[in-house]
Design a protein around this motif. Sequence first.
Motif, PDB file in Angstrom:
ATOM      1  N   UNK A  43      16.419  -5.626  -2.532  1.00 21.41           N
ATOM      2  CA  UNK A  43      15.694  -5.099  -1.619  1.00 21.41           C
ATOM      3  C   UNK A  43      14.891  -4.218  -2.585  1.00 21.41           C
ATOM      4  N   UNK A  44      13.423  -3.898  -1.790  1.00 26.22           N
ATOM      5  CA  UNK A  44      12.638  -2.976  -2.652  1.00 26.22           C
ATOM      6  C   UNK A  44      11.998  -2.340  -1.467  1.00 26.22           C
ATOM      7  N   UNK A  45      11.684  -0.877  -1.810  1.00 29.89           N
ATOM      8  CA  UNK A  45      11.330  -0.033  -0.569  1.00 29.89           C
ATOM      9  C   UNK A  45      10.240   0.617  -0.960  1.00 29.89           C
ATOM     10  N   UNK A  46       9.448   0.941   0.351  1.00 27.64           N
ATOM     11  CA  UNK A  46       8.108   1.810   0.149  1.00 27.64           C
ATOM     12  C   UNK A  46       8.396   3.136   1.153  1.00 27.64           C
ATOM     13  N   UNK A  47       8.694   4.032   0.488  1.00 22.14           N
ATOM     14  CA  UNK A  47       9.088   5.177   1.481  1.00 22.14           C
ATOM     15  C   UNK A  47       8.347   6.396   1.162  1.00 22.14           C
ATOM     16  N   UNK A  58       0.723  -1.320   0.042  1.00 23.77           N
ATOM     17  CA  UNK A  58       0.018   0.028  -0.136  1.00 23.77           C
ATOM     18  C   UNK A  58       0.938   1.276  -0.202  1.00 23.77           C
ATOM     19  N   UNK A  59       0.884   2.014  -1.231  1.00 24.83           N
ATOM     20  CA  UNK A  59       1.602   3.504  -1.182  1.00 24.83           C
ATOM     21  C   UNK A  59       0.433   4.289  -0.837  1.00 24.83           C
ATOM     22  N   UNK A  60       0.826   5.063   0.197  1.00 26.45           N
ATOM     23  CA  UNK A  60      -0.025   6.218   0.451  1.00 26.45           C
ATOM     24  C   UNK A  60       0.576   7.436  -0.560  1.00 26.45           C
ATOM     25  N   UNK A  61      -0.478   8.416  -0.666  1.00 27.93           N
ATOM     26  CA  UNK A  61      -0.181   9.733  -1.374  1.00 27.93           C
ATOM     27  C   UNK A  61       1.407  10.193  -1.117  1.00 27.93           C
ATOM     28  N   UNK A 110       1.410   9.775  -7.101  1.00 34.36           N
ATOM     29  CA  UNK A 110       1.060  11.324  -6.999  1.00 34.36           C
ATOM     30  C   UNK A 110      -0.362  11.359  -7.178  1.00 34.36           C
ATOM     31  N   UNK A 111      -0.787  10.403  -7.012  1.00 38.12           N
ATOM     32  CA  UNK A 111      -2.379  10.204  -7.179  1.00 38.12           C
ATOM     33  C   UNK A 111      -3.232  11.006  -5.932  1.00 38.12           C
ATOM     34  N   UNK A 112      -4.613  11.057  -5.868  1.00 32.41           N
ATOM     35  CA  UNK A 112      -5.270  11.630  -4.772  1.00 32.41           C
ATOM     36  C   UNK A 112      -5.285  10.719  -3.644  1.00 32.41           C
ATOM     37  N   UNK A 113      -5.006   9.314  -3.778  1.00 31.78           N
ATOM     38  CA  UNK A 113      -5.368   8.439  -2.620  1.00 31.78           C
ATOM     39  C   UNK A 113      -4.310   7.400  -2.586  1.00 31.78           C
ATOM     40  N   UNK A 114      -4.629   6.558  -1.453  1.00 32.96           N
ATOM     41  CA  UNK A 114      -3.590   5.379  -1.447  1.00 32.96           C
ATOM     42  C   UNK A 114      -3.748   4.433  -2.627  1.00 32.96           C
ATOM     43  N   UNK A 115      -2.757   3.841  -2.939  1.00 33.14           N
ATOM     44  CA  UNK A 115      -2.842   2.739  -4.164  1.00 33.14           C
ATOM     45  C   UNK A 115      -2.418   1.327  -3.271  1.00 33.14           C
TER      46      UNK A 115
END
Length: 135
Positions: free
Chosen positions: A131-135, A56-59, A107-112
Amino acid sequence: MRTTVTSTRRRGGLAALAALLLAGTIASAGTAQAETHRLDCVVDTLAYKVCSGKLTLQVGQRLEVDLISSGGHKLRFCAEPFGGGFDHGCSGWVNPGANTQLVWHNGTSGPKDVQLIVGRQYPTTVHARGNFHVR
């Protein structure tokens, strides 16, 4: 005259409410937790291979990858909607040992909810590690 005062107060109140909501949205996007995941995926299909679970990527967050080894093969990483669909974005061809590469920035208007998929240049089995990162 009274209508003008009431209208001005409403606009001022709505502007304050909008600023408060926007500040809350920005603050919540800024408090999203950074995550690092291990990449250990064998790419042996003709199509791209799913190499993660649901992310889950937040805005404002970014999905990035560090490819440590792949037998010398270049790979491409993409963020696609979780469960499949059209890619949100992809990296270029990544060499093993390269610096951290951006896959996609939300860069959208909501989490994806997305998943990391990996493709190869040539029809050979490739073992991708890193490794992969969500940051």
